[in-house]
Every structure is written in C-alpha cells, then in structure tokens.
Write an enzyme that holds these catalytic residues in place. Structure first.
Site, PDB file in Angstrom:
ATOM      1  N   ARG A  80     -82.367  37.702  38.399  1.00  0.00           N
ATOM      2  CA  ARG A  80     -83.082  38.972  38.417  1.00  0.00           C
ATOM      3  C   ARG A  80     -84.577  38.715  38.552  1.00  0.00           C
ATOM      4  NH1 ARG A  80     -81.178  42.864  33.556  1.00  0.00           N
ATOM      5  NH2 ARG A  80     -83.436  43.120  33.425  1.00  0.00           N
ATOM      6  N   ARG A 124     -84.951  53.528  24.369  1.00  0.00           N
ATOM      7  CA  ARG A 124     -85.754  52.325  24.199  1.00  0.00           C
ATOM      8  C   ARG A 124     -87.042  52.591  23.426  1.00  0.00           C
ATOM      9  NH1 ARG A 124     -83.541  48.963  28.500  1.00  0.00           N
ATOM     10  NH2 ARG A 124     -84.594  46.996  28.695  1.00  0.00           N
ATOM     11  N   ARG A 132     -91.388  41.620  28.155  1.00  0.00           N
ATOM     12  CA  ARG A 132     -90.232  42.463  27.791  1.00  0.00           C
ATOM     13  C   ARG A 132     -89.893  42.306  26.309  1.00  0.00           C
ATOM     14  NH1 ARG A 132     -86.268  40.139  31.811  1.00  0.00           N
ATOM     15  NH2 ARG A 132     -84.707  41.510  30.933  1.00  0.00           N
TER      16      ARG A 132
HETATM   17  P1  AMP Z   1     -82.608  46.141  31.439  1.00  0.00           P
HETATM   18  O1  AMP Z   1     -81.698  45.861  32.566  1.00  0.00           O
HETATM   19  O2  AMP Z   1     -82.009  47.053  30.411  1.00  0.00           O
HETATM   20  O3  AMP Z   1     -83.198  44.889  30.822  1.00  0.00           O
HETATM   21  O4  AMP Z   1     -83.848  46.959  32.052  1.00  0.00           O
HETATM   22  C1  AMP Z   1     -84.672  46.393  33.052  1.00  0.00           C
HETATM   23  C2  AMP Z   1     -86.005  47.156  33.156  1.00  0.00           C
HETATM   24  O5  AMP Z   1     -85.728  48.521  33.509  1.00  0.00           O
HETATM   25  C3  AMP Z   1     -86.805  47.249  31.863  1.00  0.00           C
HETATM   26  O6  AMP Z   1     -87.625  46.103  31.654  1.00  0.00           O
HETATM   27  C4  AMP Z   1     -87.619  48.517  32.111  1.00  0.00           C
HETATM   28  O7  AMP Z   1     -88.691  48.267  33.006  1.00  0.00           O
HETATM   29  C5  AMP Z   1     -86.614  49.401  32.832  1.00  0.00           C
HETATM   30  N1  AMP Z   1     -85.819  50.220  31.879  1.00  0.00           N
HETATM   31  C6  AMP Z   1     -84.481  50.120  31.601  1.00  0.00           C
HETATM   32  N2  AMP Z   1     -84.095  51.030  30.698  1.00  0.00           N
HETATM   33  C7  AMP Z   1     -85.216  51.730  30.368  1.00  0.00           C
HETATM   34  C8  AMP Z   1     -85.486  52.802  29.480  1.00  0.00           C
HETATM   35  N3  AMP Z   1     -84.531  53.338  28.699  1.00  0.00           N
HETATM   36  N4  AMP Z   1     -86.764  53.267  29.412  1.00  0.00           N
HETATM   37  C9  AMP Z   1     -87.742  52.759  30.178  1.00  0.00           C
HETATM   38  N5  AMP Z   1     -87.565  51.732  31.031  1.00  0.00           N
HETATM   39  C10 AMP Z   1     -86.309  51.218  31.134  1.00  0.00           C
END
Ligand code: AMP
Length: 215
Positions: free
Chosen positions: A160, A88, A171
């Site tokens: 969520r 990310r 985000r």
């Molecule tokens: P997602 O389900 O991919 O939208 O991720 C939800 C949240 O998890 C994000 O907003 C971040 O806070 C954290 N997160 C997920 N993947 C990462 C990553 N590769 N690096 C840092 N934080 C992450």
C-alpha cells in the site's frame, strides 16, 4: 450483529473483520477500502481524499460520514455489519450514533484489537497484498509457502502507498491522538470488549469469536 472494530493501524482489524464476514455473512465495511477504491476510480470524492491519505492524515468527517451512511443502507447490511476503520475520532463516533438513531439501529459491541505499539511498525512495513487473489500477507510473518504461492503463479506482492515508514509514523500518531480516546468513549457506553491481538491470525480469531459469542 452490528460491530465496530477499534484498533491501531496494523492491529489486524481488517484481517479479522474479513474472516468474520466470511463466517457470519454480514459485510465488513472499511472506510479505508472505500476510499482507496474512490482514489483508484478517480472519482470527485477520491480526488478530495487522496492528499490526506497519502500523508496518513484523516480524511474529512463529512466525506466518510456520507460513505458510511450510503453503505449501511444497502441490502446486504440489513442484518448486521462490521465497521472497520470507522469511527476514527469523537466527531465520527457521534455522527455514527446519530445515523443509528435515525435508522433505528443499535450498536452491539465495539471490539478493541489490542496490540503493543512496538509490534505495529513491523506489521505495517511488512504488509503486502497478492495482486492475483487479494489475500493480505506479510513478508515477516506469513508462511513462505503462501508468499511463494502468489509469486509462483505470476502474482505480485503489492505494498500500500501509505505503508512506508514516514506515513506509518504519522498514522500511528493520528491514531493515538484522535482514535484512542474512543476506547474510553465506548467503555463508558458499556459497549467495549478487548481482544488481545498480539498473536497469529487463527488465535486472534478464536479470541474474537469467543468474545462476540454466537449471534
Ligand atoms: P485504513 O485502510 O483504515 O488504514 O485507512 C487508510 C487511510 O484512509 C487513513 O490513513 C485515512 O487517511 C483514511 N481513512 C480511513 N478511514 C477513515 C475515517 N474513518 N476517517 C478519516 N479518514 C479515514
């Protein structure tokens, strides 16, 4: 095949990765799912990650690197995997390259799920998960029968915690600042493929499969 799925929150990475997992048998590895699980289980790692996740910020690079390193070493990932939500930022992309080099692996492709920004907000605020089946649904886009099928059977449409407007705004900002530069990073590495992802789930999946080819 070893695939990185790139794209903004709400671009459909998770939905498409899950489908690819069901079709091809290699696992979808989502750092977001792994982190949510750690938070739900109140592990030490989960407690550390929670505040950043609630705010829509990135969790520390070290935490996610540890999770990824452990996960891709498991047996079911031996023939390939789909990384969903990792890397990310630039540091994570470099960390991933180092882990691949260490394990003698090669990345086959980074797929950008390309969706106009205006559409992302609606996709994210409407997103729900059926508490019975775990199916991802959307109150604006899913067929009414699918939404009713969940609730009629006693299920709940869960939202969520970070899918509220304020956190979503952050985000998307974090995506533009930290993650979008990886598009160029993977383009320069000759690994980028772009899938126009502003369409229904089935159409986008057909485009994705056409882009990947057979493995
Ligand atoms: P997602 O389900 O991919 O939208 O991720 C939800 C949240 O998890 C994000 O907003 C971040 O806070 C954290 N997160 C997920 N993947 C990462 C990553 N590769 N690096 C840092 N934080 C992450």
């Amino acid at each position: 095949m070893r695939i990185v799925m790139l794209g903004a929150p709400g671009s459909g990475k998770g939905t498409q990765a899950k489908r690819l997992e069901a079709d091809r048998g290699y696992p979808q590895i989502s750092t977001g799912d792994l982190l949510r699980q750690a938070v739900a289980n109140e592990t030490e790692l989960g407690l550390k990650a929670k505040a950043a996740m609630d705010a829509g910020d990135l969790v520390s690079d070290d935490i996610v690197l540890g999770m990824i390193r452990e996960r891709i070493a498991q047996d079911d990932a031996a023939n390939g995997f789909i990384l969903d939500g990792y890397p990310r930022n630039r540091q994570q992309a470099e960390d991933l390259a180092a882990v691949f080099a260490e394990l003698g692996l090669e990345l086959d492709v980074a797929v950008l799920m390309d969706v106009p920004t205006e559409i992302l907000m609606q996709r994210l605020t409407g997103r729900r998960t059926c508490s019975l089946t775990g199916k991802l649904l959307n109150i604006y886009f899913s067929p009414q029968e699918e939404l009713d099928a969940c609730t009629a059977n006693g299920g709940e449409l869960l939202q969520r915690k970070d899918d509220n407007e304020e956190t979503i705004g952050n985000r998307l900002t974090v995506y533009e600042r930290e993650t979008a530069p990886l598009i160029e990073y993977y383009q320069q590495a000759g690994l980028l493929q772009t899938v126009p992802a502003d369409a229904g789930v089935d159409d986008v999946y057909s485009r994705l499969v056409a882009t990947l080819g057979r493995d």
